[in-house]
Design a protein around this motif. Structure first.
Motif, short mmCIF file in Angstrom:
data_model
loop_
_atom_site.label_atom_id
_atom_site.label_comp_id
_atom_site.label_asym_id
_atom_site.label_seq_id
_atom_site.Cartn_x
_atom_site.Cartn_y
_atom_site.Cartn_z
N TYR A 155 0.69 -1.32 0.18
CA TYR A 155 -0.04 0.31 0.00
C TYR A 155 1.37 1.26 0.03
O TYR A 155 1.92 1.41 0.45
CB TYR A 155 -1.02 0.16 1.38
CG TYR A 155 -2.45 -0.52 0.95
CD1 TYR A 155 -2.78 -0.46 -0.10
CD2 TYR A 155 -1.81 -2.46 2.21
CE1 TYR A 155 -4.14 -1.72 0.08
CE2 TYR A 155 -3.05 -3.07 2.34
CZ TYR A 155 -4.08 -2.44 1.39
OH TYR A 155 -5.24 -3.59 1.08
N GLY A 156 0.85 2.53 -0.41
CA GLY A 156 0.96 3.63 -0.32
C GLY A 156 1.13 4.78 1.30
O GLY A 156 0.14 3.92 1.81
N ARG A 157 1.13 5.76 1.25
CA ARG A 157 1.22 5.90 2.18
C ARG A 157 0.55 7.80 1.86
O ARG A 157 0.71 8.12 0.94
CB ARG A 157 2.47 5.92 3.29
CG ARG A 157 2.61 4.42 3.30
CD ARG A 157 3.54 4.69 4.65
NE ARG A 157 3.82 2.90 4.59
CZ ARG A 157 2.43 2.66 6.26
NH1 ARG A 157 2.08 2.68 6.90
NH2 ARG A 157 3.78 1.20 6.18
N ASP A 158 -0.30 8.15 2.84
CA ASP A 158 -0.58 9.88 2.50
C ASP A 158 0.77 10.92 3.75
O ASP A 158 1.40 10.21 3.74
CB ASP A 158 -2.18 9.90 3.58
CG ASP A 158 -2.19 9.74 5.04
OD1 ASP A 158 -1.22 9.37 5.77
OD2 ASP A 158 -3.17 9.20 5.54
N GLU A 161 1.97 9.51 6.72
CA GLU A 161 2.06 8.19 6.47
C GLU A 161 1.94 7.36 7.09
O GLU A 161 2.12 6.41 7.10
CB GLU A 161 4.47 8.37 7.36
CG GLU A 161 5.35 9.19 7.24
CD GLU A 161 5.59 8.31 5.75
OE1 GLU A 161 6.22 7.09 6.16
OE2 GLU A 161 5.15 9.34 4.36
N ASP A 164 -2.70 4.17 3.26
CA ASP A 164 -3.31 4.03 2.22
C ASP A 164 -4.15 3.09 1.44
O ASP A 164 -3.63 3.26 0.14
CB ASP A 164 -3.44 5.42 1.26
CG ASP A 164 -4.10 6.43 0.55
OD1 ASP A 164 -5.30 6.01 0.54
OD2 ASP A 164 -4.25 7.29 -0.40
N THR A 167 -4.37 3.36 -2.79
CA THR A 167 -3.40 3.82 -3.06
C THR A 167 -2.11 2.14 -3.06
O THR A 167 -1.83 1.71 -1.94
CB THR A 167 -2.29 4.59 -2.27
OG1 THR A 167 -3.25 5.75 -2.27
CG2 THR A 167 -0.95 5.22 -3.53
N GLN A 169 1.64 0.35 -4.87
CA GLN A 169 2.44 0.15 -5.37
C GLN A 169 2.65 -1.23 -5.80
O GLN A 169 2.66 -2.39 -5.17
CB GLN A 169 4.25 0.22 -5.03
CG GLN A 169 5.16 0.27 -5.65
CD GLN A 169 6.44 -0.25 -4.52
OE1 GLN A 169 6.36 -0.58 -3.72
NE2 GLN A 169 7.81 1.10 -5.44
N ASP A 213 9.67 5.46 -5.68
CA ASP A 213 8.47 5.05 -5.74
C ASP A 213 7.81 4.89 -6.89
O ASP A 213 7.56 6.52 -7.27
CB ASP A 213 8.17 4.92 -4.23
CG ASP A 213 8.58 4.55 -3.35
OD1 ASP A 213 9.73 3.48 -3.47
OD2 ASP A 213 8.82 4.76 -2.19
N PHE A 215 4.02 4.82 -7.08
CA PHE A 215 2.88 4.61 -5.73
C PHE A 215 1.75 5.17 -7.10
O PHE A 215 1.73 6.40 -7.35
CB PHE A 215 2.72 5.22 -4.59
CG PHE A 215 3.13 4.22 -3.71
CD1 PHE A 215 3.22 3.30 -3.04
CD2 PHE A 215 4.70 4.78 -3.55
CE1 PHE A 215 3.92 2.56 -2.04
CE2 PHE A 215 5.27 3.92 -2.94
CZ PHE A 215 5.03 3.33 -1.96
N LYS A 217 -1.92 6.32 -7.41
CA LYS A 217 -3.18 6.65 -6.55
C LYS A 217 -4.16 6.06 -8.04
O LYS A 217 -4.77 6.17 -9.19
CB LYS A 217 -3.68 7.83 -6.92
CG LYS A 217 -4.21 8.79 -6.05
CD LYS A 217 -3.70 8.56 -5.02
CE LYS A 217 -4.75 9.15 -3.71
NZ LYS A 217 -4.18 8.81 -2.66
#
Length: 225
Positions: A155-158, A161, A164, A167, A169, A213, A215, A217
């Motif tokens: 997962y990604g991060r907002d 941190e 999210d 989101t 990768q 990265d 990531f 959306k």
């Protein structure tokens, strides 16, 4: 320790070969993962992610298998692995000599994201199996008959941190060692999977936090199929 010496670097011709074999899988992998993460969000809506994050990855893994049981893979590829072993998923192309297993990254626990193989002998062999074999002169090399790769995601991060869930990768990579906990696992290339069905190639990966990265959306709450 991350291994970056020349003995682990892949020749350009092998990178091109892998890119050619893996490109037909890029869109199916991206769409399948997007769908599965959306399903995990909806299925686990009554739980709190911070308290039981494992539910999301396990649900996504189970749904990904069902997705590819319903959606045919490109020619030459089959779905393998034993779902009774923590939902194991392996994408196999016997003609090309490629095995690609499905792997969850965790950058907050593992430097560089990739978890080490652990104590399992079979996992340690897969993590450390070379893609090229050096001949007796120690200079020339030949392609290994079978190359073990990883379809890795996280997962990604907002901005704060926090995870999210909309989101993610994903990338295809080759590890060069079984690795140790607390240290980046050595990798000698990875392909970032892009939403347009392309693979972005990075030949060297040192597990650096500054590594770019990709990531992506993606509204995984609405991507239900």
């Amino acid at each position: 320790m991350t291994q970056t010496s020349s003995e682990h670097e892949l020749p350009d011709e092998l990178i091109h070969e892998l890119h050619e074999h893996l490109t037909p899988m890029a869109s199916p992998w991206f769409e399948g993962l997007s769908h599965s993460l959306s399903f995990a969000n909806k299925h686990n809506a009554r739980f709190v992610f911070r308290q039981q994050p494992h539910l999301w990855s396990l649900t996504a893994r189970a749904e990904l298998r069902m997705y590819f049981e319903k959606h045919p893979l490109p020619p030459g590829w089959i779905l393998g692995g034993d779902s009774r072993l923590m939902g194991q998923i392996v994408f196999i192309n016997s003609e090309a000599g490629l095995n690609v297993d499905f792997l969850k990254e965790n950058r907050r626990v593992h430097p560089g994201g990739i978890p080490p193989a652990g104590s399992s002998k079979s996992r340690r062999q897969r993590w450390a199996t070379p893609a090229t074999l050096f001949e007796l002169d120690g200079i020339h090399h030949t392609r290994a008959d079978q190359i073990d790769l990883h379809f890795a995601w996280d997962y990604g991060r907002d901005a704060n941190e926090a995870v999210d869930l909309n989101t993610f990768q994903s990338r295809i990579l080759h590890t060069t060692e079984a690795g140790q906990f607390g240290r980046p696992v050595g990798c000698n290339f990875f392909f970032n999977i892009l939403p347009n069905g392309e693979l972005h190639t990075t030949k060297r990966f040192d597990g650096d936090a500054a590594e770019e990265d990709f990531f992506l959306k993606r509204d995984t709450n609405d991507k239900q199929q």
